[in-house]
Structure formats: structure tokens, C-alpha cells
Design a protein around this motif. Sequence first.
Motif, short mmCIF file in Angstrom:
data_model
loop_
_atom_site.label_atom_id
_atom_site.label_comp_id
_atom_site.label_asym_id
_atom_site.label_seq_id
_atom_site.Cartn_x
_atom_site.Cartn_y
_atom_site.Cartn_z
N GLU A 1 -25.23 -64.70 -29.53
CA GLU A 1 -25.60 -63.31 -29.80
C GLU A 1 -24.46 -62.58 -30.48
N ARG A 2 -23.23 -62.86 -30.06
CA ARG A 2 -22.08 -62.20 -30.69
C ARG A 2 -21.94 -62.65 -32.14
N ALA A 3 -22.11 -63.93 -32.38
CA ALA A 3 -21.98 -64.46 -33.75
C ALA A 3 -23.00 -63.83 -34.68
N ASN A 4 -24.18 -63.51 -34.16
CA ASN A 4 -25.24 -62.95 -35.01
C ASN A 4 -24.98 -61.49 -35.38
N ARG A 5 -23.97 -60.87 -34.77
CA ARG A 5 -23.67 -59.46 -35.08
C ARG A 5 -22.42 -59.32 -35.94
N ILE A 6 -21.93 -60.42 -36.48
CA ILE A 6 -20.70 -60.40 -37.27
C ILE A 6 -21.05 -60.30 -38.75
N PHE A 7 -20.45 -59.32 -39.42
CA PHE A 7 -20.71 -59.10 -40.84
C PHE A 7 -19.47 -59.38 -41.70
N THR A 8 -18.29 -59.11 -41.19
CA THR A 8 -17.07 -59.17 -42.02
C THR A 8 -16.06 -60.17 -41.46
N ILE A 9 -15.09 -60.52 -42.30
CA ILE A 9 -14.02 -61.42 -41.86
C ILE A 9 -13.26 -60.81 -40.70
N GLY A 10 -12.97 -59.52 -40.79
CA GLY A 10 -12.24 -58.84 -39.72
C GLY A 10 -12.97 -58.91 -38.39
N GLU A 11 -14.30 -58.74 -38.42
CA GLU A 11 -15.09 -58.82 -37.18
C GLU A 11 -15.05 -60.24 -36.62
N LEU A 12 -15.02 -61.25 -37.50
CA LEU A 12 -14.95 -62.63 -37.04
C LEU A 12 -13.59 -62.91 -36.38
N ILE A 13 -12.52 -62.42 -36.98
CA ILE A 13 -11.19 -62.58 -36.37
C ILE A 13 -11.17 -61.95 -34.98
N GLN A 14 -11.68 -60.73 -34.89
CA GLN A 14 -11.69 -60.03 -33.61
C GLN A 14 -12.51 -60.79 -32.57
N ALA A 15 -13.65 -61.36 -32.99
CA ALA A 15 -14.51 -62.08 -32.06
C ALA A 15 -13.81 -63.32 -31.51
N PHE A 16 -13.09 -64.04 -32.36
CA PHE A 16 -12.38 -65.23 -31.88
C PHE A 16 -11.19 -64.84 -31.01
#
Length: 898
Positions: free
Chosen positions: A640-655
Amino acid sequence: MNTRTEVAGEPARQLPDLWFLERFDAWVASDPQRFAFAVDHPDRTEEYTYGEVADYSMRVAAALAGSGVRPGERVGILMANCPDWVFILMGVVRLGAIAVPLSTLLPPDSVRRLANHSDCRLVVTDASSLETAQDAFKGGDHGPEVITNASDADGATSWESFLKRGTGCEWTPSSSPDGTVVLVYTSGTTGDPKGVQITARGLSCDIDGILEQLALNSDHRILSVLPFSHVLPLVANGLGPLAAGCGVVFLPTITAQSIVEAFKKHRISFFVCVPQFFYAVHKRVFGQVAEQPWLTQKIFRVMFSLARRLKNPKLSRKLFSKIHQGIGPDLKLLITGASRFEPRIAEDFQTLGYTMIQAYGLTETSAAATITPVARNAIGTVGLPLRGVSIRIDKPNAEGIGEVCIAGDILMSGYFRNPEATAEAIRDGYLHTGDLGRLDPDGNLTLTGRSKDVIVLSTGKNIYPEEVEEHYEKCPYIKEMCVMSLPQSSGPGDMLHAVVVPDLDEFRKRGQTAIAEMIRYELENRSRTMASFMRVHSISMRDRPLPRTVTRKLKRFEIHEEEVRGIQARSSKADVTEDAAELRSGIGGVIAKAIHDAKPDLNALSPQMNFDLDLGFDSLARVELLATIETKLEMELEEERANRIFTIGELIQAFEEAQGQEVGGGRTWREKLTADGSEELAGKYIRESRVSLTFFGFPTIRLFGLIAKLPFRTKAEGLDNLPQSGPYIICPNHLSYLDSFLVCAILPFRVIRDIFILGYSDYLQGPIAGPLASSVNIVPVDPNSNLTRAMRVAAVGLRKNRILLVFPEGERSFDGHLTEFKKGAAILSAELNAPLVPVGINGTYEAWPRGGKLKAHPVRIRIGKPIHPENYRDAADPYTAINNDLKAAVAGLLDSSG
């Protein structure tokens, strides 16, 4: 057919030049305690009466006289909207001086240019603009004196010191020598600003005409949000209300939320704003309706249809009382101007019980020149001329469209110190506006665009970009759009190109990340209802707002220049520069390397880049990229978290936030397709019972097939190529809504008994569609918002030896030709050892194309030999190899079936 090229309003009244000021003074004399202004501070409400406004403006006039200001001299006002703004303006007018509104959005050099051009004696500013004024005039020996109401007036004259200059000062109310009361600049960003000289008579006639057409009375309360540096809000929210005896509320901070709160708190009944605000309110209202249960939506639609037919505002307000309570219980009169307003939105507001008025005018016409009267509101037009105003359509074409020209006392006296520009603008007593429009038989004016904005294609066709934008912007995924002409990439001539700003909030709300795919799908879908020469043929997307003027008009030239520069930069393939600092080490470095490996042609990366818009990752590519990064980082993200990621910055923050967490979703496709929860998915989506298919589904499908023989004369070939049992995947091309029905209609019972179909969830909702789809094993999925789950559902069915029908293109063709094949079917085939059965469909596009009407046309369905995944085990990239061969097989079936 348009029958008029000229129309005039009612004859002008004989009014004193300063009629609006005399009207205000009359209110002061009769009711000095009448409410005039309020400022809604977070902790208190600051209020002023009509008597206090009169007293304050007199003190300002005296202070100006004490400062040496004489009739005809200019005084700059560089302030946000507030009561002080109006006090200063009225003080300037009483003294016979000329007010020069200066936009608070201008940089210091532009403020200096305008103040110098107009020879301002003084510039009055507030705390928020004091620094701009100080920067504009620092080091100048002959610049204007800066006066401020800021508590810290370092380097400027304090408000208290300024007012003291009026103590004991004798002065006489006067008029400026040429009748000018306000000097408004149409632009401050170039070296050749044009100052519009608005006269006292022009303002009086304009305010009189507006009050008459709106039937505005002293009971109205008005909310002021548009800047007074523009003449429409200055008239509608400043001088006009004081002439009508109304009250005005100001907000220190303007947001959508604060506006709605003020509607309720201050019982606002009248509101003037730019179209974008009303579009946002409309979207919010109807978005909330769409989130209600099915029955509630149905009741709303019935009430809405009834209200639209009856056209009774009082009844509408009762029917939709919850909406009015939510926005503001007293809000009734809505006015917009400055740019084109979509008629559909205006009609919806009217149906809900609001009076949606549109006005049209320019700075050169003192504010409004036409308005849709409350009593005769002609939606889709900008209404009738005010009293004493004449409208003429110059050089109309066959459709009655020509340049809008305006005459009357509301016209400016000319551009300040610019007789050449004045002579060019006003010819034979008419102001040539540069706007294009037509008059209907009732005399209402409809605007079609700006003459300088008209796109003339190489074919000779004239395109009005606002009309095209209005059509496409009905798409819920589009926030803004600018249409322009660009050279075709291949061959001579030009084409319509659109710069689109997606509504990312809408995508987040729906949980969808396939931004480019969805927008292209919607645009091409909507193109079907347009003339071919008006269709957009290419698009680019950006995630920042389009540049606009203060009145929210698109800066089309600037946008076009930006787009051309962007195209040139992309074509030149500039050398790759260094990635942003956050992407050179740690988690960011791993992500950057994975992106560069997947897209070697990309230039430097930054955290703000969008995976879809900037980097070109579609749904499958996103999942594969994420799996690669998860493997390298030895971490996993919740689905669910992965499906809400739009940008590189959001992906960095998620990891970064996922470090140390146990998720267990799998990193490779094999792991993802066999992850925990498969049995739950099987129970939820893959029905075990064949009863509904045997006794309901199959006979219904066969009956449909027999009926379809009449209009479509369906012929099938290659049924013997179907394997005797599952699992396998049937993969047709996709042309029409008819495809799945007609394919199923030719399949034998042994296939129908075991088949399941992945269907787009948006089409399979509601009390009828949902159960019906379930009964025949149509599984609702949304690959744009949750691709992994859709793939896992498919895998569950195939592991149960079922037969999957899926369209590898993912969407219906726009032109009848094959489009890109997504790799989903190939991945399922390779990982589950399920053969792919190619199917070629011809004729359904002609029978029922996207956006077209259903009609009779022969249909041919040809089934090819299965593609076995074990033949690709040694391929470097089995998914791509299988997918390429599948597309080639389908293309071959189409060619051979004609």
C-alpha cells in the motif's frame, strides 16, 4: 445564426462625476454606525463603521495636503487588501489627487519603474511590502517618500507621523485637472508600462451600472480576496459596496479553507473571484457526492435533474441545503470575470441554487463593460452592456465572431503619457479590446478568445485555445492545460500540442500512479467528440503550476517559449550532469543507480522527479524498478505504501522509514506472485462454484452470440488451437467494449466453465454490475492503482488450472491499430508455465469505436497457436522475448484475417 454586430445598453443616467463618493457620503449622513469593513484576524475581528471610514479618509486627505500633495499629483498604494487601502484611496480622491495601485507581487525594480513613470509623490505601504518599497527606492535622491503602517518604520515615515501632518491643515475637496482618479498599470514587468487613466465619471457610470444589473442592496455582505491593484475587485469589493451601503470582510491570509470559514462566520452573501476558485468548489462538492453510497448518489442525481428542469432557486436551496450549509448558508450571488468561465460549471451552480454571474471588462473600461443580469442570466455568455455602454463586433466572420469593441463613458481617458498607444487602442470612439466574441440575437456577448491567442494552423483553420482547453479540462485528472501550436516532428505543417499539469491530489485520492497513461487515455477518449482539427495530437506534462497573470490568465507566450526550450534541450541530449546530493550515496545512491540502469538516457536526477511524468516509468516498470531496489537494499516496502509513491524523494523517504521492518511481500515477480495471502485472494476473487456459469452465464453468453450474429456476422477460426485444459492465457487485441463478449460467445463450454476475466474495476461497481460480474467470474482490478495485486489475483486463478482472458494492451485502441503490449501476460506465462493463446480481432473497432456509436459491421476472430513459455527459458530477458512474440503473433492474425 447570429443576427447582431452591435448592441447598446440602456441610456446613461446624468450622474455627477464623483457620484459614487456622494452616494457613500449619503449613507454616512443617514446611518453613520452602519457596518462598513471587518478584518477577520485569527484572534479577533476588527470592524469599521461608515462614519469611521469617512473620518479616516478625511484625515488621510488632510495628511496628504500637509505632505504637499496637490490635485492631479500621484500617490502610490503598495498594500495588501485591507480597510486602510480604501481609506487612502478615498482620501486621495477627496483631495483631487490620483491613486496609483501597485501590485504587491511585483519585484522592487518593477515597483520603482512604475512609481517613476507616474511621478508618485508618495508611496504608502504596509508591513508585508515595506521591504519591497525600501529596496525599490533605496539610494534614490528624487524617489517618492515611503509611508508605512508597519510597527517598525525604519527608513520610512510612520503612519502616525504622516497623519499628524494633517493636523490643522486647511484643504479644500477638489478634482484632478483632467478628471483622473486612478492610474492603473496593465503591466509592470516590461520597460514600456501602460498606465490606464480611469476617470471619476467612468468609475461612477461603471458602479451605477453594476449595482443596477446585480440588484445589489445594503443587506449584502461581501468577501474581498482579489487584489485592489486590479480595477474589477477595486470596484466590486471596495468603492461599489460603499456606494450600495454594503459591508466588506477582509482576510489577512487567503486560503480555500479560510474563505469557506469566512462564508459561514460572516454570513457572506456576495462573492467575486476568478474561475479557478469556483472550479475547485465545484470539484469538491461533486467529488463528495461521488464518495457517497450508491443510493445516495442516485437520490442526488434525481434531485439535481428535477432542480435543473424547474429552475427555482428557492427550491434548489432547500433540496441542496446540506451543500449550502457546508459552504455558507447565506451565500447566493457568485460573480466571476477576468477569463472564460466554463458554462457547464455555471449551470451546475445555478442548479444547486446559486446565482452565477459573469462579467466582462478591461482596465481600460473602468472595470465591467457587460454583465449577466440577475433577472436575465444568460449562462455561457458575459451578458449585456451596462447603461451607456455600446458593444460592436468588428469585422465578424461567417460565424459572427470578430473583435469586441466598446464605447461609453466608462472608457479611460487614455494611456498616461502615451498618445500613440491611446490612438491605437481607441479609434472612432471605440476601444478595440483585442478580444474575440459574438453577439446573440438577445444582445448577449459571448467571448471566444483573444485575437493574439488564436492559433492559425497551416491548414488555415482557426483554433480558439480556451475552447479546446475547456473541453479537455473536464477530465478529473487534469488540473491545468495550455494548448498551443508546434511544428510536427515528422513532415511539414503544425499540430496542436498541450502542456498538462496533472491533478496529483486526485491521483493520490484514487491510489493511482500511472499518471501519463491515464491522462493520455482520457485525452484521446475526449478527442472523439471534437472536430478533428481541434484535437490535441501531442502532450507534455509538468508537475508545477502554469504561469499566470494576477487575474489568473495563462501567460501563453511564456509557456510556449518554455516548451520550445524544453524540446530543444531534450533533442540536444545535453551531457549528463551530477545527480542531486541526496542521490549520490546511501539509499539515494542505490535508487539513483537502479534508475540509471533502467533508463540509461536519463540526465541528472533530483528528488522532485516524478517516476511517470519525468522518468517515463509505467506501472510494470515501476514494480520491476522497486523489486530491483528492494533486492539491493535487502528491504521491502509495504504494498500500500509503494502504491502511494510518486517521486524519487518519496521513495527515498519510504525506504528510510522501512529500515528494520519485516514486510515479506517478495522482491522478484516469482516471489510476489506466490506471496502470503494467496488463499485469501482466491476466496475473495476466484469463484469455485460453476453453477452460475453452467445455468446462467453460459446460456446467456450463447444467446448473446446468436443475437450478435445479425449485426456483426461473427466468424471464428482456429478454435482447435485452444488447449484442452488450463492453465493458459487467452490474449486478444483490444478494439471495443464488444471484444470480451464476442470472444466469449465463440468459446466452447469447457473453456467458459473455467474462464476468468480481469476487468477494470471502475466499470464493475454498483448493485447490478458488481454481482453480475461476479456471477460470470469477471474479476474487478485496477492495474493503475494496484498492479501487484492484479497480477497475484491472475496467478491464483492460473495455479488452480483456470483459463485467463486478458487484453495485453490494457486499453481499447484509439485508431483501430495495435498499441504497446504490457508485459503482464508474459510475466504470468513465464512464472506459472501457462501458454499464451494469441487472438486477432477485426471489425469491432468499426462496430463500436471508442467514443463512437454502435453500428452493424462484420467481425472476424482468429485464434492462433499457443506460445509456450518453456521455449524462452534460455532467453536473456524471457518476459520481453515472450511479449514481443505475442504481439507479433497477434499482428500476424490480424493481417491474415483482413
